[in-house]
Scaffold this motif. Sequence first.
Motif, PDB file in Angstrom:
ATOM      1  N   SER A 276       4.521   8.678  35.979  1.00  0.00           N
ATOM      2  CA  SER A 276       3.820   9.295  34.845  1.00  0.00           C
ATOM      3  C   SER A 276       3.261   8.279  33.859  1.00  0.00           C
ATOM      4  N   GLU A 277       3.654   7.020  33.960  1.00  0.00           N
ATOM      5  CA  GLU A 277       3.129   6.015  33.050  1.00  0.00           C
ATOM      6  C   GLU A 277       1.746   5.578  33.504  1.00  0.00           C
ATOM      7  N   ILE A 278       0.729   5.904  32.707  1.00  0.00           N
ATOM      8  CA  ILE A 278      -0.656   5.560  33.026  1.00  0.00           C
ATOM      9  C   ILE A 278      -1.224   4.693  31.898  1.00  0.00           C
ATOM     10  N   ILE A 279      -2.433   4.194  32.081  1.00  0.00           N
ATOM     11  CA  ILE A 279      -3.013   3.278  31.106  1.00  0.00           C
ATOM     12  C   ILE A 279      -3.123   3.913  29.710  1.00  0.00           C
ATOM     13  N   PRO A 280      -3.628   5.157  29.568  1.00  0.00           N
ATOM     14  CA  PRO A 280      -3.719   5.736  28.216  1.00  0.00           C
ATOM     15  C   PRO A 280      -2.356   5.863  27.520  1.00  0.00           C
ATOM     16  N   THR A 281      -1.310   6.291  28.230  1.00  0.00           N
ATOM     17  CA  THR A 281       0.006   6.385  27.597  1.00  0.00           C
ATOM     18  C   THR A 281       0.550   4.999  27.267  1.00  0.00           C
ATOM     19  N   TYR A 282       0.250   4.032  28.112  1.00  0.00           N
ATOM     20  CA  TYR A 282       0.683   2.658  27.861  1.00  0.00           C
ATOM     21  C   TYR A 282      -0.010   2.091  26.619  1.00  0.00           C
ATOM     22  N   VAL A 283      -1.310   2.365  26.487  1.00  0.00           N
ATOM     23  CA  VAL A 283      -2.062   1.915  25.303  1.00  0.00           C
ATOM     24  C   VAL A 283      -1.502   2.571  24.044  1.00  0.00           C
ATOM     25  N   TYR A 284      -1.178   3.854  24.123  1.00  0.00           N
ATOM     26  CA  TYR A 284      -0.617   4.566  22.967  1.00  0.00           C
ATOM     27  C   TYR A 284       0.715   3.952  22.536  1.00  0.00           C
ATOM     28  N   LYS A 285       1.560   3.661  23.489  1.00  0.00           N
ATOM     29  CA  LYS A 285       2.879   3.117  23.158  1.00  0.00           C
ATOM     30  C   LYS A 285       2.781   1.697  22.612  1.00  0.00           C
ATOM     31  N   VAL A 286       1.948   0.878  23.264  1.00  0.00           N
ATOM     32  CA  VAL A 286       1.832  -0.520  22.838  1.00  0.00           C
ATOM     33  C   VAL A 286       1.060  -0.635  21.532  1.00  0.00           C
ATOM     34  N   GLY A 287      -0.019   0.164  21.396  1.00  0.00           N
ATOM     35  CA  GLY A 287      -0.869   0.037  20.223  1.00  0.00           C
ATOM     36  C   GLY A 287      -0.333   0.733  18.992  1.00  0.00           C
ATOM     37  N   LEU A 288      -0.089   2.044  19.083  1.00  0.00           N
ATOM     38  CA  LEU A 288       0.303   2.811  17.905  1.00  0.00           C
ATOM     39  C   LEU A 288       1.800   2.745  17.621  1.00  0.00           C
ATOM     40  N   GLN A 289       2.613   2.753  18.671  1.00  0.00           N
ATOM     41  CA  GLN A 289       4.051   2.740  18.450  1.00  0.00           C
ATOM     42  C   GLN A 289       4.589   1.324  18.227  1.00  0.00           C
ATOM     43  N   ALA A 290       4.137   0.373  19.034  1.00  0.00           N
ATOM     44  CA  ALA A 290       4.617  -1.003  18.891  1.00  0.00           C
ATOM     45  C   ALA A 290       3.777  -1.819  17.914  1.00  0.00           C
ATOM     46  N   GLY A 291       2.565  -1.384  17.598  1.00  0.00           N
ATOM     47  CA  GLY A 291       1.733  -2.079  16.626  1.00  0.00           C
ATOM     48  C   GLY A 291       1.009  -3.300  17.145  1.00  0.00           C
ATOM     49  N   ASP A 292       0.940  -3.476  18.462  1.00  0.00           N
ATOM     50  CA  ASP A 292       0.213  -4.617  19.036  1.00  0.00           C
ATOM     51  C   ASP A 292      -1.225  -4.179  19.283  1.00  0.00           C
ATOM     52  N   TYR A 293      -2.047  -4.172  18.234  1.00  0.00           N
ATOM     53  CA  TYR A 293      -3.386  -3.604  18.298  1.00  0.00           C
ATOM     54  C   TYR A 293      -4.320  -4.416  19.198  1.00  0.00           C
ATOM     55  N   ALA A 294      -4.221  -5.732  19.144  1.00  0.00           N
ATOM     56  CA  ALA A 294      -5.123  -6.578  19.931  1.00  0.00           C
ATOM     57  C   ALA A 294      -4.872  -6.389  21.423  1.00  0.00           C
ATOM     58  N   TYR A 295      -3.612  -6.397  21.817  1.00  0.00           N
ATOM     59  CA  TYR A 295      -3.278  -6.243  23.235  1.00  0.00           C
ATOM     60  C   TYR A 295      -3.675  -4.868  23.742  1.00  0.00           C
ATOM     61  N   SER A 296      -3.392  -3.810  22.958  1.00  0.00           N
ATOM     62  CA  SER A 296      -3.742  -2.453  23.392  1.00  0.00           C
ATOM     63  C   SER A 296      -5.255  -2.269  23.462  1.00  0.00           C
ATOM     64  N   THR A 297      -5.993  -2.918  22.548  1.00  0.00           N
ATOM     65  CA  THR A 297      -7.459  -2.852  22.607  1.00  0.00           C
ATOM     66  C   THR A 297      -7.982  -3.530  23.858  1.00  0.00           C
ATOM     67  N   ALA A 298      -7.371  -4.641  24.240  1.00  0.00           N
ATOM     68  CA  ALA A 298      -7.770  -5.340  25.471  1.00  0.00           C
ATOM     69  C   ALA A 298      -7.530  -4.457  26.689  1.00  0.00           C
ATOM     70  N   VAL A 299      -6.397  -3.756  26.711  1.00  0.00           N
ATOM     71  CA  VAL A 299      -6.101  -2.860  27.837  1.00  0.00           C
ATOM     72  C   VAL A 299      -7.100  -1.709  27.880  1.00  0.00           C
ATOM     73  N   GLY A 300      -7.401  -1.131  26.719  1.00  0.00           N
ATOM     74  CA  GLY A 300      -8.387  -0.054  26.676  1.00  0.00           C
ATOM     75  C   GLY A 300      -9.771  -0.515  27.064  1.00  0.00           C
ATOM     76  N   LEU A 301     -10.150  -1.736  26.648  1.00  0.00           N
ATOM     77  CA  LEU A 301     -11.465  -2.274  27.014  1.00  0.00           C
ATOM     78  C   LEU A 301     -11.545  -2.548  28.505  1.00  0.00           C
ATOM     79  N   PHE A 302     -10.460  -3.038  29.065  1.00  0.00           N
ATOM     80  CA  PHE A 302     -10.409  -3.234  30.524  1.00  0.00           C
ATOM     81  C   PHE A 302     -10.613  -1.905  31.249  1.00  0.00           C
ATOM     82  N   ASN A 303      -9.986  -0.860  30.753  1.00  0.00           N
ATOM     83  CA  ASN A 303     -10.124   0.467  31.340  1.00  0.00           C
ATOM     84  C   ASN A 303     -11.568   0.950  31.265  1.00  0.00           C
ATOM     85  N   SER A 304     -12.245   0.712  30.142  1.00  0.00           N
ATOM     86  CA  SER A 304     -13.634   1.131  29.972  1.00  0.00           C
ATOM     87  C   SER A 304     -14.572   0.379  30.907  1.00  0.00           C
TER      88      SER A 304
END
Length: 328
Positions: A276-304
């Motif tokens: 059940s762990e997919i890229i959008p849920t991973y971005v949500y956890k890393v970006g909003l919950q863990a506060g690592d905005y740069a890393y989560s943005t990189a993951v989202g940009l890779f997905n795009s």
Amino acid sequence: MALLAPKKKANHEMSSSLDLEMKVENKKESFLHYFRRNYMLYMFLAPAIILTIIFKYVPMYGAIIAFKDFSPMKGILGSDWVGFEHFRDFLTSPNFADIFMNTLKLSLYGLLLGFPVPIILALSLNQVRRAAIKKNIQLILYAPNFISVVVITGMLFIFFSPTGPVNSLLTTFLNGPIPFMTDPDYFRSIYILSGIWQAAGWSSIIYVAALANVDPQLHDAATIDGATLWQRIRHIDLPTLKPIMAVLFILGAGGIMAIGFEKAYLMQTSMNIPTSEIIPTYVYKVGLQAGDYAYSTAVGLFNSVINVVLLVFVNFVVKKLNEGEGLY
């Protein structure tokens, strides 16, 4: 004569350039004339363009933090530049393969299994001749689309819980209940099938509208000639739907990696994380919950970027197989 040849060539080039300038001026005048005559249409279009620029293009500026060691105190421009470090960290992380494949499988299986269903529903509805019955069937099919994702997920947990109706029925044939919502092996099936049930009816609207434009005389003539129902569907209805099917398939394939995180996150438990762990849920956890905005943005940009590549590739393949008809 030798001296006259360059002069003729120069005169020809001058006349060609003058003709080109005149054509450009005429186009400008015709556009200005058209704009003055239909300026109200552009005024109606302006709010949509402005909103698209504000909410779609301006936020692209924030994608810069994917290449920086972003700090809220320093801001986007003040943060240190790190290049592709965040992308490299994601691609070399131990869970990259599992997250990427989970996202790909959920989207790809959902597209392949869900794409034909609206077409089949539209073809079936097109055969219903009584308007009242057809409207009631459409109401039943369209209704799930208006149910909230949260409510759908709650229904799934109720239906597939150990004491739910599904397990109550299965216990008459099996020794015990099946842990549908916690077993990783069942997550994809429940996620995909429930998504098809929710969206298939609403997705069939565009196909139903296309079939409504088919001339009934074509079916009448084919029936007189002895054509069966399947032959009429194959040679009349499906060719009508073919261009729409091509465009919608390209759009669906282009959004393979753009799967929403809401439903997967709501259905996620500590036991079904492996599937059940997919890229959008991973971005949500890393970006909003863990506060690592740069890393989560990189993951989202890779997905795009993967989505764009898939869109271009699928459009190219469909144009080759569909006699040049594609999205663009």
